[in-house]
Design a protein around this motif. Structure first.
Motif, PDB file in Angstrom:
ATOM      1  N   TRP A 173      65.004  34.158  26.012  1.00  0.00           N
ATOM      2  CA  TRP A 173      63.563  34.225  26.267  1.00  0.00           C
ATOM      3  C   TRP A 173      63.093  32.955  26.963  1.00  0.00           C
ATOM      4  CZ3 TRP A 173      60.741  30.430  23.741  1.00  0.00           C
ATOM      5  CH2 TRP A 173      61.333  29.848  22.611  1.00  0.00           C
ATOM      6  N   HIS A 174      61.986  33.122  27.689  1.00  0.00           N
ATOM      7  CA  HIS A 174      61.366  32.025  28.430  1.00  0.00           C
ATOM      8  C   HIS A 174      59.878  32.051  28.118  1.00  0.00           C
ATOM      9  CE1 HIS A 174      64.955  31.783  31.156  1.00  0.00           C
ATOM     10  NE2 HIS A 174      65.022  33.048  30.814  1.00  0.00           N
ATOM     11  N   LEU A 175      59.348  30.933  27.628  1.00  0.00           N
ATOM     12  CA  LEU A 175      57.913  30.789  27.425  1.00  0.00           C
ATOM     13  C   LEU A 175      57.358  29.965  28.574  1.00  0.00           C
ATOM     14  CD1 LEU A 175      55.265  30.962  25.813  1.00  0.00           C
ATOM     15  CD2 LEU A 175      56.023  28.940  24.532  1.00  0.00           C
ATOM     16  N   LEU A 176      56.368  30.510  29.276  1.00  0.00           N
ATOM     17  CA  LEU A 176      55.748  29.857  30.423  1.00  0.00           C
ATOM     18  C   LEU A 176      54.248  29.826  30.182  1.00  0.00           C
ATOM     19  CD1 LEU A 176      57.730  31.917  33.087  1.00  0.00           C
ATOM     20  CD2 LEU A 176      58.213  29.552  32.432  1.00  0.00           C
ATOM     21  N   ALA A 177      53.674  28.619  30.134  1.00  0.00           N
ATOM     22  CA  ALA A 177      52.257  28.504  29.782  1.00  0.00           C
ATOM     23  C   ALA A 177      51.602  27.432  30.637  1.00  0.00           C
ATOM     24  CB  ALA A 177      52.111  28.157  28.299  1.00  0.00           C
ATOM     25  N   GLY A 178      50.282  27.552  30.801  1.00  0.00           N
ATOM     26  CA  GLY A 178      49.572  26.511  31.530  1.00  0.00           C
ATOM     27  C   GLY A 178      48.236  26.974  32.053  1.00  0.00           C
ATOM     28  N   ASP A 179      47.630  26.090  32.855  1.00  0.00           N
ATOM     29  CA  ASP A 179      46.366  26.434  33.505  1.00  0.00           C
ATOM     30  C   ASP A 179      46.642  26.802  34.960  1.00  0.00           C
ATOM     31  OD1 ASP A 179      46.696  23.990  34.849  1.00  0.00           O
ATOM     32  OD2 ASP A 179      45.279  22.913  33.558  1.00  0.00           O
ATOM     33  N   ALA A 180      45.600  26.857  35.782  1.00  0.00           N
ATOM     34  CA  ALA A 180      45.769  27.334  37.152  1.00  0.00           C
ATOM     35  C   ALA A 180      46.759  26.494  37.956  1.00  0.00           C
ATOM     36  CB  ALA A 180      44.416  27.366  37.858  1.00  0.00           C
ATOM     37  N   ALA A 181      46.880  25.204  37.636  1.00  0.00           N
ATOM     38  CA  ALA A 181      47.808  24.345  38.368  1.00  0.00           C
ATOM     39  C   ALA A 181      49.249  24.784  38.189  1.00  0.00           C
ATOM     40  CB  ALA A 181      47.646  22.896  37.902  1.00  0.00           C
ATOM     41  N   ALA A 182      49.531  25.511  37.108  1.00  0.00           N
ATOM     42  CA  ALA A 182      50.893  25.959  36.821  1.00  0.00           C
ATOM     43  C   ALA A 182      51.233  27.299  37.469  1.00  0.00           C
ATOM     44  CB  ALA A 182      51.088  26.071  35.306  1.00  0.00           C
ATOM     45  N   LEU A 183      50.238  27.949  38.057  1.00  0.00           N
ATOM     46  CA  LEU A 183      50.462  29.295  38.600  1.00  0.00           C
ATOM     47  C   LEU A 183      51.616  29.365  39.612  1.00  0.00           C
ATOM     48  CD1 LEU A 183      47.132  31.248  39.289  1.00  0.00           C
ATOM     49  CD2 LEU A 183      49.248  32.155  38.337  1.00  0.00           C
ATOM     50  N   PRO A 184      51.698  28.474  40.606  1.00  0.00           N
ATOM     51  CA  PRO A 184      52.796  28.606  41.571  1.00  0.00           C
ATOM     52  C   PRO A 184      54.179  28.502  40.928  1.00  0.00           C
ATOM     53  CG  PRO A 184      51.056  27.228  42.464  1.00  0.00           C
ATOM     54  CD  PRO A 184      50.726  27.449  41.023  1.00  0.00           C
ATOM     55  N   ALA A 185      54.366  27.550  40.026  1.00  0.00           N
ATOM     56  CA  ALA A 185      55.669  27.395  39.376  1.00  0.00           C
ATOM     57  C   ALA A 185      56.000  28.599  38.507  1.00  0.00           C
ATOM     58  CB  ALA A 185      55.703  26.111  38.545  1.00  0.00           C
ATOM     59  N   ILE A 186      55.029  29.076  37.739  1.00  0.00           N
ATOM     60  CA  ILE A 186      55.273  30.225  36.860  1.00  0.00           C
ATOM     61  C   ILE A 186      55.556  31.474  37.686  1.00  0.00           C
ATOM     62  CG2 ILE A 186      54.157  31.786  35.214  1.00  0.00           C
ATOM     63  CD1 ILE A 186      52.878  29.334  33.927  1.00  0.00           C
ATOM     64  N   HIS A 187      54.814  31.679  38.760  1.00  0.00           N
ATOM     65  CA  HIS A 187      55.038  32.850  39.607  1.00  0.00           C
ATOM     66  C   HIS A 187      56.447  32.802  40.208  1.00  0.00           C
ATOM     67  CE1 HIS A 187      52.883  35.852  42.518  1.00  0.00           C
ATOM     68  NE2 HIS A 187      53.965  36.355  41.974  1.00  0.00           N
ATOM     69  N   ARG A 188      56.844  31.622  40.667  1.00  0.00           N
ATOM     70  CA  ARG A 188      58.196  31.483  41.216  1.00  0.00           C
ATOM     71  C   ARG A 188      59.249  31.789  40.153  1.00  0.00           C
ATOM     72  NH1 ARG A 188      60.937  26.151  44.223  1.00  0.00           N
ATOM     73  NH2 ARG A 188      63.097  26.729  43.738  1.00  0.00           N
ATOM     74  N   VAL A 223      54.290  34.812  28.877  1.00  0.00           N
ATOM     75  CA  VAL A 223      53.445  34.034  29.783  1.00  0.00           C
ATOM     76  C   VAL A 223      52.034  33.952  29.217  1.00  0.00           C
ATOM     77  CG1 VAL A 223      52.538  33.847  32.127  1.00  0.00           C
ATOM     78  CG2 VAL A 223      54.829  34.767  31.757  1.00  0.00           C
ATOM     79  N   ARG A 224      51.523  32.732  29.117  1.00  0.00           N
ATOM     80  CA  ARG A 224      50.164  32.490  28.663  1.00  0.00           C
ATOM     81  C   ARG A 224      49.485  31.597  29.696  1.00  0.00           C
ATOM     82  NH1 ARG A 224      51.856  36.035  26.125  1.00  0.00           N
ATOM     83  NH2 ARG A 224      51.949  36.321  23.858  1.00  0.00           N
ATOM     84  N   LEU A 225      48.460  32.125  30.380  1.00  0.00           N
ATOM     85  CA  LEU A 225      47.846  31.420  31.496  1.00  0.00           C
ATOM     86  C   LEU A 225      46.331  31.362  31.343  1.00  0.00           C
ATOM     87  CD1 LEU A 225      49.918  32.702  34.534  1.00  0.00           C
ATOM     88  CD2 LEU A 225      49.370  30.309  34.085  1.00  0.00           C
ATOM     89  N   GLN A 226      45.802  30.154  31.445  1.00  0.00           N
ATOM     90  CA  GLN A 226      44.356  29.946  31.453  1.00  0.00           C
ATOM     91  C   GLN A 226      43.904  29.805  32.900  1.00  0.00           C
ATOM     92  OE1 GLN A 226      42.896  26.069  30.570  1.00  0.00           O
ATOM     93  NE2 GLN A 226      41.057  26.774  31.656  1.00  0.00           N
ATOM     94  N   ALA A 249      61.055  26.629  26.642  1.00  0.00           N
ATOM     95  CA  ALA A 249      59.596  26.597  26.711  1.00  0.00           C
ATOM     96  C   ALA A 249      59.167  25.654  27.821  1.00  0.00           C
ATOM     97  CB  ALA A 249      59.006  26.152  25.378  1.00  0.00           C
ATOM     98  N   TRP A 250      58.303  26.141  28.698  1.00  0.00           N
ATOM     99  CA  TRP A 250      57.796  25.339  29.813  1.00  0.00           C
ATOM    100  C   TRP A 250      56.282  25.469  29.852  1.00  0.00           C
ATOM    101  CZ3 TRP A 250      54.669  25.912  33.967  1.00  0.00           C
ATOM    102  CH2 TRP A 250      54.723  24.927  34.956  1.00  0.00           C
TER     103      TRP A 250
END
Length: 253
Positions: free
Chosen positions: A136-151, A164-167, A209-210
């Protein structure tokens, strides 16, 4: 480039063995804007081209290149970190997503970028390569993390799980697809992000977890995941991509 395997002793043996850190030769690349696409009200996707991309390498989904601009006369050049969203050495192209809601020089440049404009980019200096076949991979963050998480979601294979948890503001939310089994929640505030993570029971098995985003929020995410939930530090990366009121801030927590 050279490769070092992670050697921390507290992580599960599989995590120790399989995470790699790659050092790249630092290069300064003179590029030209090829295409500009407004992908949401506050994000622009800009594709650069140039022969200097023939040996470009970015092995980690959260790598950073330095986008460089000349400052006012008598001042230091402006340098800002951005995630390589996608690249092709064959086509000599590199795409970066710029957030446009800030008031800094890089955001101002991106807001008026057009094909033919020149740009200077350096790096990445190094990559942290996390295996895609973790359970499993946990990916979380705010809008600044969107490009890395999408990739990262585009890299993950079937048979893995992506949590995925995104604000992110509603207007900037986008379709996120992955071959992995995707558990996605969009959140409206930093507190909602923290509450969602607090309520999350981390799955069994090998996981990574990232998280990336504003510094104060990421410090709380770090404490929640590593201290409260006991997730091993060596199987996590928490990055402060920006700090409210500070320019050009970036720090791994």
């Amino acid at each position: 480039m050279s490769i070092d395997h992670a050697t921390a002793t507290e992580a599960p043996a599989s995590t120790q063995r399989r995470i790699q850190r790659i050092r790249h030769e630092l290069r300064r690349r003179e590029l030209q804007v090829l295409r500009v696409q407004r992908i949401s009200p506050h994000f622009a996707s800009i594709t650069f081209g140039g022969e200097s991309l023939a040996d470009f390498a970015s092995a980690g989904f959260d790598d950073h290149v330095k986008f460089m601009l000349d400052g006012p006369p008598g001042t230091e050049p402006v340098r800002r970190d951005y995630t390589p969203r996608r690249f092709s050495t064959a086509a000599r192209e590199l795409t970066i997503e710029f957030a446009l809601h800030g008031h800094g020089p890089a955001a101002a440049w991106a807001a008026q970028a057009a094909p033919g404009m020149a740009a200077t980019i350096g790096g990445p200096r190094g990559s942290m390569v996390v295996p895609t076949d973790c359970d499993w991979h946990l990916l979380a963050g705010d809008a600044a993390a969107l490009p890395a998480i999408h990739r990262r979601l585009e890299e993950l294979p079937a048979g893995t799980r992506a949590i995925v948890r995104l604000q992110v503001e509603a207007a900037d939310r986008r379709a996120l697809h992955s071959a992995a089994a995707l558990d996605l929640q969009w959140l409206d505030s930093p507190e909602a992000l923290l509450q969602s993570l607090q309520a999350l029971a981390l799955p069994a098995g090998e996981g990574f977890a990232w998280a990336g985003g504003e510094a104060t929020l990421m410090a709380r995410v770090r404490d929640l995941l590593l201290r409260d939930k006991g997730h091993p530090k060596e199987a996590a990366r928490i990055s402060a991509y920006w700090r409210a009121g500070a320019a050009g801030f970036h720090e791994d927590l």
